[in-house]
Design an enzyme around this catalytic site. Structure first.
Site, PDB file in Angstrom:
ATOM      1  N   CYS A 126      -4.701  23.108  30.267  1.00  0.00           N
ATOM      2  CA  CYS A 126      -5.898  22.305  30.517  1.00  0.00           C
ATOM      3  C   CYS A 126      -5.566  20.818  30.641  1.00  0.00           C
ATOM      4  CB  CYS A 126      -6.873  22.481  29.375  1.00  0.00           C
ATOM      5  SG  CYS A 126      -7.315  24.181  29.098  1.00  0.00           S
TER       6      CYS A 126
ATOM      7  N   GLU B  52      18.586  32.069  31.877  1.00  0.00           N
ATOM      8  CA  GLU B  52      17.799  31.117  32.651  1.00  0.00           C
ATOM      9  C   GLU B  52      17.632  31.606  34.099  1.00  0.00           C
ATOM     10  OE1 GLU B  52      15.814  28.882  32.141  1.00  0.00           O
ATOM     11  OE2 GLU B  52      15.714  27.688  33.962  1.00  0.00           O
TER      12      GLU B  52
ATOM     13  N   LYS C 126       2.410  24.252  33.314  1.00  0.00           N
ATOM     14  CA  LYS C 126       3.602  23.406  33.205  1.00  0.00           C
ATOM     15  C   LYS C 126       3.833  22.975  31.760  1.00  0.00           C
ATOM     16  CE  LYS C 126       7.056  20.990  34.661  1.00  0.00           C
ATOM     17  NZ  LYS C 126       8.268  21.793  34.929  1.00  0.00           N
TER      18      LYS C 126
ATOM     19  N   ARG D   8       0.030  21.167  36.085  1.00  0.00           N
ATOM     20  CA  ARG D   8       0.112  21.711  34.726  1.00  0.00           C
ATOM     21  C   ARG D   8      -0.303  23.177  34.689  1.00  0.00           C
ATOM     22  NH1 ARG D   8      -0.505  17.674  30.468  1.00  0.00           N
ATOM     23  NH2 ARG D   8      -1.573  19.263  29.281  1.00  0.00           N
TER      24      ARG D   8
ATOM     25  N   ASN E 216      -9.433  19.946  25.639  1.00  0.00           N
ATOM     26  CA  ASN E 216      -8.090  20.548  25.663  1.00  0.00           C
ATOM     27  C   ASN E 216      -7.767  21.045  24.269  1.00  0.00           C
ATOM     28  OD1 ASN E 216      -7.652  19.751  28.251  1.00  0.00           O
ATOM     29  ND2 ASN E 216      -5.946  18.381  27.798  1.00  0.00           N
ATOM     30  N   GLY E 217      -6.998  22.141  24.176  1.00  0.00           N
ATOM     31  CA  GLY E 217      -6.578  22.620  22.860  1.00  0.00           C
ATOM     32  C   GLY E 217      -7.521  23.703  22.352  1.00  0.00           C
TER      33      GLY E 217
ATOM     34  N   TRP F 166      -7.188  26.177  31.789  1.00  0.00           N
ATOM     35  CA  TRP F 166      -6.252  27.294  31.763  1.00  0.00           C
ATOM     36  C   TRP F 166      -6.775  28.199  30.650  1.00  0.00           C
ATOM     37  CZ3 TRP F 166      -2.554  29.474  28.401  1.00  0.00           C
ATOM     38  CH2 TRP F 166      -1.576  30.259  29.004  1.00  0.00           C
TER      39      TRP F 166
ATOM     40  N   GLU G 156       9.670  34.222  36.947  1.00  0.00           N
ATOM     41  CA  GLU G 156       8.470  33.377  36.882  1.00  0.00           C
ATOM     42  C   GLU G 156       7.931  32.997  38.252  1.00  0.00           C
ATOM     43  OE1 GLU G 156      10.502  29.134  35.519  1.00  0.00           O
ATOM     44  OE2 GLU G 156       8.453  29.499  34.898  1.00  0.00           O
TER      45      GLU G 156
ATOM     46  N   LYS H 131      14.051  32.253  35.915  1.00  0.00           N
ATOM     47  CA  LYS H 131      13.660  31.597  37.175  1.00  0.00           C
ATOM     48  C   LYS H 131      13.136  32.638  38.151  1.00  0.00           C
ATOM     49  CE  LYS H 131      13.247  28.479  36.385  1.00  0.00           C
ATOM     50  NZ  LYS H 131      13.391  27.606  35.266  1.00  0.00           N
TER      51      LYS H 131
ATOM     52  N   HIS I 184      25.324  50.314  26.666  1.00  0.00           N
ATOM     53  CA  HIS I 184      24.794  50.852  25.404  1.00  0.00           C
ATOM     54  C   HIS I 184      23.346  51.290  25.540  1.00  0.00           C
ATOM     55  CE1 HIS I 184      28.462  49.865  23.288  1.00  0.00           C
ATOM     56  NE2 HIS I 184      28.449  48.695  23.910  1.00  0.00           N
TER      57      HIS I 184
HETATM   58  O1  M6R Z   1       8.078  21.121  28.352  1.00  0.00           O
HETATM   59  P1  M6R Z   1       9.011  22.080  27.669  1.00  0.00           P
HETATM   60  O2  M6R Z   1      10.425  21.887  28.090  1.00  0.00           O
HETATM   61  O3  M6R Z   1       8.864  22.065  26.184  1.00  0.00           O
HETATM   62  O4  M6R Z   1       8.557  23.509  28.170  1.00  0.00           O
HETATM   63  C1  M6R Z   1       9.141  24.672  27.664  1.00  0.00           C
HETATM   64  C2  M6R Z   1       8.816  25.866  28.522  1.00  0.00           C
HETATM   65  O5  M6R Z   1       7.440  26.091  28.529  1.00  0.00           O
HETATM   66  C3  M6R Z   1       9.307  25.674  29.958  1.00  0.00           C
HETATM   67  O6  M6R Z   1      10.672  25.425  29.991  1.00  0.00           O
HETATM   68  C4  M6R Z   1       9.023  26.933  30.798  1.00  0.00           C
HETATM   69  O7  M6R Z   1       9.774  27.995  30.311  1.00  0.00           O
HETATM   70  C5  M6R Z   1       9.322  26.666  32.283  1.00  0.00           C
HETATM   71  N1  M6R Z   1       8.178  26.978  33.077  1.00  0.00           N
HETATM   72  C6  M6R Z   1      10.413  27.482  32.821  1.00  0.00           C
HETATM   73  O8  M6R Z   1      10.685  27.198  34.152  1.00  0.00           O
END
Ligand code: M6R
Length: 599
Positions: free
Chosen positions: A2, A474, A594, A27, A98-99, A74, A481, A478, A497
């Site tokens: 949000c 990672e 984000k 975001r 927000n929150g 969101w 997501e 990628k 295993h």
């Molecule tokens: O802002 P931050 O680095 O704390 O965010 C952590 C994760 O939410 C962030 O890295 C998320 O996994 C990304 N969307 C991955 O690409």
């Protein structure tokens, strides 16, 4: 997640609010809305989906005014719908929020008799709470101060009262709320990028009630006028154009060579690492790196490197699990919190717990003045600039760069690395790696061709050993997501295993093969999956050509210690092109945000 915007001034508030909402889009959100004083009447317009829908509705209704509030939502409490979208209005009070109000059930019990609650949100209950207090005391500032006492959890709220025309109020608790003014008016937002003001001073709301009128800005604490903490805006963080690239993600991958240099420029002087807290570094018995998502993956590589290079016990922790794993006492420990945004609620909660347990907290953060930056005892900044794409790319390699410097510095402090060795390593990272990354970017057409072939699959595995395994985590994140392909990262030797039963000719395996120390062992694992029909894509340097594969992304020859940088850019581009050929919304993947500001 949000986002909040508020404006009060000489200009068209609808335009200012929509500008702010568009800037908050990155975001992640699923509905949006604004409320504006149209004359002396508060009119709300909200819609599901893109801001464009809200914008079209504003035009249709001919909405205009000089003061209002806006929100990108969101969903947390209740489905995505206009009914649940913000702003919410109860009585004379309209709010965006927000929150999470953690005690919303308790508040609901007290307020449901008096108010007709029509949404599933905690926000509507908070709105009813503020309205009920305001009705009792008829003083908006005092009402908001009392409301603050009664709402549990972290939040930021912008409020307008229908009988106080052209005034916006803001309150918050452990959630960012920033205020600014220029010659055109007063601005309030949860994120600096949303504020369309000229380069002025910014105020951070913490314990105050912010009051924005058309010609004045005031802050109150316990009824007294105060001036809150202020700071200068980082213009780098406000620049967010695609500059001719089709997506922010692609643009941000192209920025990686410069980002690494910029990050090193801040802390390496004449080849020597200079941190602002040199002495502290010798005093820890162990280190714990705590983060989420991509930042956690950078932390995994960090833990591996620090133990190997400096010989200091170092482990990583998933931030959202930390409160359940935390030891009784962390004195003598360094807690390293890595976060791009510096606002991730899980990481922030872990930071606070670590401090309560007497750890020294080191924040590795991209956003200056963010909550993690402010609450950490010591800070190192990744100079990645604003990262807009939800999928983190340049922030990840910048985090790796800082983590490498930390490992070198600790190894030097532990006398495992000489000053000359430190200088050579920094030199290589500064002079060779950015160019090596550029070489990977130059073969992007070839990576795209390979990616196109894989775009039809629905499942994939990433395998590797040692540092390659950590990179796989990672790489796999990628891919899933942004392309929505289900993918898993596995230690190459662990597949047999159990998981190898999932390998079929329809399950491609992507093997990372940069570490010479584990080369032959990973090659054996590649043979095992090939024998079961898997199509294998190998990402590695020239030695990788020796193994059996179906496709190869060849990385430039570098010191294998630094291969994570080139491999990262290769797997980021691979994921990008797979998603492109699947027609995905790359910069704004479904369901994701984000900056994840709820725990
Ligand atoms: O802002 P931050 O680095 O704390 O965010 C952590 C994760 O939410 C962030 O890295 C998320 O996994 C990304 N969307 C991955 O690409």
């Amino acid at each position: 997640m949000c986002g909040i915007i508020g404006y009060c001034g000489k200009e068209d508030a609808v335009e200012k609010l929509l500008y702010g909402l568009k800037a908050l889009e990155y975001r992640g959100y699923d509905s949006a809305g604004i409320a504006v004083f149209d004359g002396d009447e508060v009119i709300s317009v909200k819609s599901e989906g893109r801001i464009g829908n809200t914008e079209a509705l504003c035009k249709e209704k001919g909405l205009q005014g000089f003061c209002g509030i806006g929100h990108t939502r969101w969903a947390t409490h209740g489905e995505v719908s206009v009914r649940n979208a913000h702003p919410h209005t109860k009585g004379r009070t309209t709010i965006v929020h927000n929150g999470i109000a953690e005690n919303y059930n308790e508040l609901n019990r007290k307020l449901k008799e008096r108010y007709d609650l029509i949404s599933d949100t905690d926000t509507e209950i908070v709105c009813a709470l503020i309205d009920s207090i305001y009705s009792e005391i008829e003083d908006p500032i005092e009402a908001l101060e009392i409301a603050k006492e009664r709402i549990n959890g972290s939040y930021a709220i912008a409020v307008i009262f229908s009988d106080i025309v052209d005034t916006v109020y803001g309150i918050c608790q452990d959630s960012p709320l920033i205020v600014s003014e220029d010659e055109n008016g007063m601005y309030l937002a949860s994120d600096i990028t949303a504020i369309d003001s000229t380069d002025k001073l910014y105020y951070r709301v913490t314990n105050e009630v912010a009051v924005l009128c058309r010609d004045k800005l005031q802050f109150y604490r316990k009824g007294e006028k105060v001036i809150p903490e202020s700071f200068n805006a980082d213009r780098n963080m406000r620049k967010c154009e695609k500059d001719g690239f089709s997506h922010f993600m692609l643009k941000e991958i192209h920025e990686e060579p410069d980002v690494i240099k910029r990050t090193l420029d801040r802390y390496v002087i004449d080849g020597i690492i200079r941190f602002p807290f040199e002495d502290i570094l010798t005093s820890f018995r162990s280190i714990r790196i705590i983060a989420c998502g991509t930042a956690l993956h950078a932390g995994m590589t960090g833990a591996y490197l620090i133990e190997k290079m400096a010989g200091i016990p170092c482990r990583y922790e998933v931030a959202s699990e930390f409160r359940y794993n935390a030891p009784e006492d962390m004195s003598g420990e360094l807690a390293v919190i890595i976060s791009q945004s510096g606002e991730t609620a899980d990481s922030l909660a872990a930071l606070r717990i670590a401090k309560e347990l007497s750890a020294v907290a080191l924040g590795i953060v991209n956003v200056e003045n963010s909550s993690v930056a402010r609450e950490s005892d010591i800070v190192l900044y990744t100079s990645a600039g604003a990262e807009i794409a939800v999928a983190s790319t340049k922030a990840y390699t910048a985090q790796l760069a800082i983590i490498y410097l930390l490992a070198f510095k600790l190894a030097y402090k532990k006398r495992r690395l000489s000053l000359n060795e430190q200088r050579d390593l920094c030199d290589c990272l500064y002079r060779e790696i950015p160019d090596a990354i550029r070489e990977v970017i130059e073969i992007k057409e070839q990576i795209e061709k390979t990616a196109k072939k894989y775009a039809v699959c629905e499942n994939a595995f990433y395998i590797g050993r040692g540092m390659d395994h950590l990179l796989c985590e990672e790489a796999s994140l990628k891919l899933k997501e942004i392309s929505y392909i289900h993918s898993e990262a596995y230690a190459a030797g662990e597949l047999k295993h159990g998981t190898i039963s999932l390998i079929t000719e329809k399950t491609p395996v992507i093997a990372l093969l940069t570490d010479p120390f584990v080369f032959s062992k990973t090659v054996s694992n590649i043979r095992e999956v090939k024998a079961r029909g898997a199509e294998v894509l190998v990402i590695g340097m020239s030695k990788a050509e020796e193994c059996e594969y179906d496709a190869l992304i060849s990385l430039p020859e570098t010191d294998p210690l630094f291969a994570p940088f080139t491999a990262a850019v290769a797997f980021q581009l691979f994921a990008y092109y797979v998603a492109l050929h699947r027609g995905c919304d790359i910069d704004k993947p479904r369901n994701l945000a984000k900056s994840v500001t709820v725990e």
